[in-house]
Design a protein around this motif. Structure first.
Motif, PDB file in Angstrom:
ATOM      1  N   UNK A   8       0.832  -1.199   0.000  1.00  0.00           N
ATOM      2  CA  UNK A   8       0.000   0.000   0.000  1.00  0.00           C
ATOM      3  C   UNK A   8       0.868   1.252   0.000  1.00  0.00           C
ATOM      4  N   UNK A   9       0.437   2.243  -0.757  1.00  0.00           N
ATOM      5  CA  UNK A   9       1.114   3.533  -0.790  1.00  0.00           C
ATOM      6  C   UNK A   9       0.061   4.616  -0.623  1.00  0.00           C
ATOM      7  N   UNK A  10       0.365   5.594   0.233  1.00  0.00           N
ATOM      8  CA  UNK A  10      -0.489   6.759   0.361  1.00  0.00           C
ATOM      9  C   UNK A  10       0.400   7.991   0.253  1.00  0.00           C
ATOM     10  N   UNK A  11      -0.143   9.031  -0.369  1.00  0.00           N
ATOM     11  CA  UNK A  11       0.630  10.260  -0.543  1.00  0.00           C
ATOM     12  C   UNK A  11      -0.231  11.472  -0.249  1.00  0.00           C
ATOM     13  N   UNK A  12       0.466  12.547   0.113  1.00  0.00           N
ATOM     14  CA  UNK A  12      -0.176  13.840   0.336  1.00  0.00           C
ATOM     15  C   UNK A  12       0.671  14.877  -0.390  1.00  0.00           C
ATOM     16  N   UNK A  46       6.511  18.755 -10.186  1.00  0.00           N
ATOM     17  CA  UNK A  46       7.399  18.816  -9.016  1.00  0.00           C
ATOM     18  C   UNK A  46       7.605  20.255  -8.520  1.00  0.00           C
ATOM     19  N   UNK A  47       7.746  21.197  -9.435  1.00  0.00           N
ATOM     20  CA  UNK A  47       7.998  22.592  -9.041  1.00  0.00           C
ATOM     21  C   UNK A  47       6.798  23.249  -8.366  1.00  0.00           C
ATOM     22  N   UNK A  48       5.624  22.664  -8.487  1.00  0.00           N
ATOM     23  CA  UNK A  48       4.426  23.243  -7.867  1.00  0.00           C
ATOM     24  C   UNK A  48       4.255  22.788  -6.417  1.00  0.00           C
ATOM     25  N   UNK A  49       5.079  21.838  -5.975  1.00  0.00           N
ATOM     26  CA  UNK A  49       4.913  21.256  -4.643  1.00  0.00           C
ATOM     27  C   UNK A  49       5.551  22.107  -3.553  1.00  0.00           C
ATOM     28  N   UNK A  50       4.779  22.342  -2.512  1.00  0.00           N
ATOM     29  CA  UNK A  50       5.339  22.929  -1.295  1.00  0.00           C
ATOM     30  C   UNK A  50       5.909  21.801  -0.452  1.00  0.00           C
ATOM     31  N   UNK A  51       5.154  20.697  -0.417  1.00  0.00           N
ATOM     32  CA  UNK A  51       5.580  19.546   0.387  1.00  0.00           C
ATOM     33  C   UNK A  51       4.885  18.302  -0.142  1.00  0.00           C
ATOM     34  N   UNK A  52       5.614  17.197  -0.131  1.00  0.00           N
ATOM     35  CA  UNK A  52       5.055  15.892  -0.515  1.00  0.00           C
ATOM     36  C   UNK A  52       5.392  14.892   0.585  1.00  0.00           C
ATOM     37  N   UNK A  53       4.437  14.055   0.916  1.00  0.00           N
ATOM     38  CA  UNK A  53       4.649  13.014   1.916  1.00  0.00           C
ATOM     39  C   UNK A  53       4.184  11.695   1.334  1.00  0.00           C
ATOM     40  N   UNK A  54       4.996  10.656   1.529  1.00  0.00           N
ATOM     41  CA  UNK A  54       4.668   9.314   1.055  1.00  0.00           C
ATOM     42  C   UNK A  54       4.835   8.338   2.206  1.00  0.00           C
ATOM     43  N   UNK A  55       3.945   7.373   2.282  1.00  0.00           N
ATOM     44  CA  UNK A  55       4.100   6.310   3.260  1.00  0.00           C
ATOM     45  C   UNK A  55       3.692   4.989   2.610  1.00  0.00           C
ATOM     46  N   UNK A  56       4.347   3.917   3.052  1.00  0.00           N
ATOM     47  CA  UNK A  56       4.170   2.583   2.458  1.00  0.00           C
ATOM     48  C   UNK A  56       4.005   1.566   3.581  1.00  0.00           C
ATOM     49  N   UNK A  57       3.166   0.573   3.344  1.00  0.00           N
ATOM     50  CA  UNK A  57       3.006  -0.521   4.290  1.00  0.00           C
ATOM     51  C   UNK A  57       2.362  -1.697   3.582  1.00  0.00           C
ATOM     52  N   UNK A  58       2.335  -2.828   4.262  1.00  0.00           N
ATOM     53  CA  UNK A  58       1.687  -4.027   3.708  1.00  0.00           C
ATOM     54  C   UNK A  58       0.487  -4.402   4.556  1.00  0.00           C
ATOM     55  N   UNK A  59      -0.520  -4.954   3.890  1.00  0.00           N
ATOM     56  CA  UNK A  59      -1.730  -5.416   4.581  1.00  0.00           C
ATOM     57  C   UNK A  59      -2.182  -6.734   3.975  1.00  0.00           C
ATOM     58  N   UNK A  60      -2.889  -7.539   4.768  1.00  0.00           N
ATOM     59  CA  UNK A  60      -3.512  -8.729   4.194  1.00  0.00           C
ATOM     60  C   UNK A  60      -4.561  -8.310   3.156  1.00  0.00           C
ATOM     61  N   UNK A  61      -4.685  -9.094   2.108  1.00  0.00           N
ATOM     62  CA  UNK A  61      -5.638  -8.811   1.027  1.00  0.00           C
ATOM     63  C   UNK A  61      -7.054  -8.596   1.555  1.00  0.00           C
ATOM     64  N   UNK A  62      -7.433  -9.345   2.589  1.00  0.00           N
ATOM     65  CA  UNK A  62      -8.807  -9.220   3.083  1.00  0.00           C
ATOM     66  C   UNK A  62      -9.064  -7.886   3.813  1.00  0.00           C
ATOM     67  N   UNK A  63      -8.028  -7.055   3.983  1.00  0.00           N
ATOM     68  CA  UNK A  63      -8.211  -5.737   4.593  1.00  0.00           C
ATOM     69  C   UNK A  63      -8.416  -4.630   3.549  1.00  0.00           C
ATOM     70  N   UNK A 100       1.631  10.567  10.817  1.00  0.00           N
ATOM     71  CA  UNK A 100       2.784  10.011  11.536  1.00  0.00           C
ATOM     72  C   UNK A 100       4.067  10.201  10.729  1.00  0.00           C
ATOM     73  N   UNK A 101       3.993   9.980   9.428  1.00  0.00           N
ATOM     74  CA  UNK A 101       5.166  10.146   8.561  1.00  0.00           C
ATOM     75  C   UNK A 101       5.597  11.611   8.507  1.00  0.00           C
ATOM     76  N   UNK A 102       4.650  12.542   8.426  1.00  0.00           N
ATOM     77  CA  UNK A 102       4.983  13.969   8.433  1.00  0.00           C
ATOM     78  C   UNK A 102       5.694  14.363   9.729  1.00  0.00           C
ATOM     79  N   UNK A 103       5.194  13.857  10.866  1.00  0.00           N
ATOM     80  CA  UNK A 103       5.815  14.134  12.163  1.00  0.00           C
ATOM     81  C   UNK A 103       7.231  13.574  12.193  1.00  0.00           C
ATOM     82  N   UNK A 104       7.394  12.354  11.710  1.00  0.00           N
ATOM     83  CA  UNK A 104       8.711  11.709  11.649  1.00  0.00           C
ATOM     84  C   UNK A 104       9.663  12.503  10.748  1.00  0.00           C
ATOM     85  N   UNK A 105       9.185  12.929   9.581  1.00  0.00           N
ATOM     86  CA  UNK A 105      10.020  13.698   8.647  1.00  0.00           C
ATOM     87  C   UNK A 105      10.410  15.062   9.229  1.00  0.00           C
ATOM     88  N   UNK A 106       9.472  15.708   9.920  1.00  0.00           N
ATOM     89  CA  UNK A 106       9.761  17.006  10.532  1.00  0.00           C
ATOM     90  C   UNK A 106      10.813  16.853  11.633  1.00  0.00           C
TER      91      UNK A 106
END
Length: 186
Positions: A64-68, A140-157, A171-177
């Motif tokens: 799984x990947x999520x981005x902001x 890319x030049x339009x971005x003030x900030x980008x955050x990406x996070x990745x994890x794995x989940x069971x298919x049934x989730x 959580x990733x933003x806090x970690x990056x900051x």
């Protein structure tokens, strides 16, 4: 006595403005009133979870990947939104994609993505394939900030909830900051 529609008020007791051509020194046809879009009408809905491919028998995990994406300016929002629709159309046909969703918050200059993949390789193949690669490089030049996070989940989730994805992004933003403040990289 003034009857509804005949006096200086409309049916909702709001003063009726004089036609624009009736102003002193003005002539010609009336001009249309300025366009007013109610705040709620300007909100772009979430593009719901779409499932382009079903997992093959025996596949038990999804990557799984999520981005902001936070944009620098409101002026960048229309271009980003239009370009992101090209990437959205691509993901809906991407091999190895088990699902995807998108939230656009134009007034906040913020866009979120959420997707689930057969594995990391399927995600990276998508990211490096046109039009996605060109779109991201071009924006890319339009971005003030980008955050990406990745994890794995069971298919049934699947599908992943937006609450889970946004929690992980925060959580990733806090970690990056914290990493930036201490001079380390996560």
């Amino acid at each position: 006595m003034v009857r509804a529609g005949t006096g200086p008020y409309d049916d909702h007791r709001q003063p009726i403005a004089a036609p624009s051509h009736a102003a002193a020194g003005s002539s010609g046809p009336p001009r249309p009133a300025p366009l007013h879009i109610p705040r709620k009408a300007a909100i772009v809905p979430t593009l719901p979870w779409t499932t382009p491919n079903k997992p093959a028998p025996g596949v038990t995990q999804a990557y799984v990947m999520s981005s902001k994406f936070e944009l620098r300016s409101l002026l960048d929002v229309p271009r980003f939104f239009l370009k992101s629709m090209g990437a959205w159309n691509q993901v809906r046909k991407a091999p190895g994609c088990f699902g995807a969703s998108l939230i656009a918050q134009p007034a906040k200059r913020t866009f979120f993505t959420l997707s689930a993949w057969e594995d990391r390789g399927a995600l990276y193949t998508y990211a490096k394939t046109q039009p996605h690669q060109g779109i991201m490089n071009g924006l890319r030049s339009t971005m003030r900030r980008s955050t990406f996070t990745f994890w794995e989940v069971p298919i049934d989730q699947l599908p992943i909830t937006w609450d889970d994805a946004k929690r992980r992004l925060a959580e990733k933003e806090t970690e990056d900051t914290a990493a930036a403040a201490s001079g380390t990289q996560s």
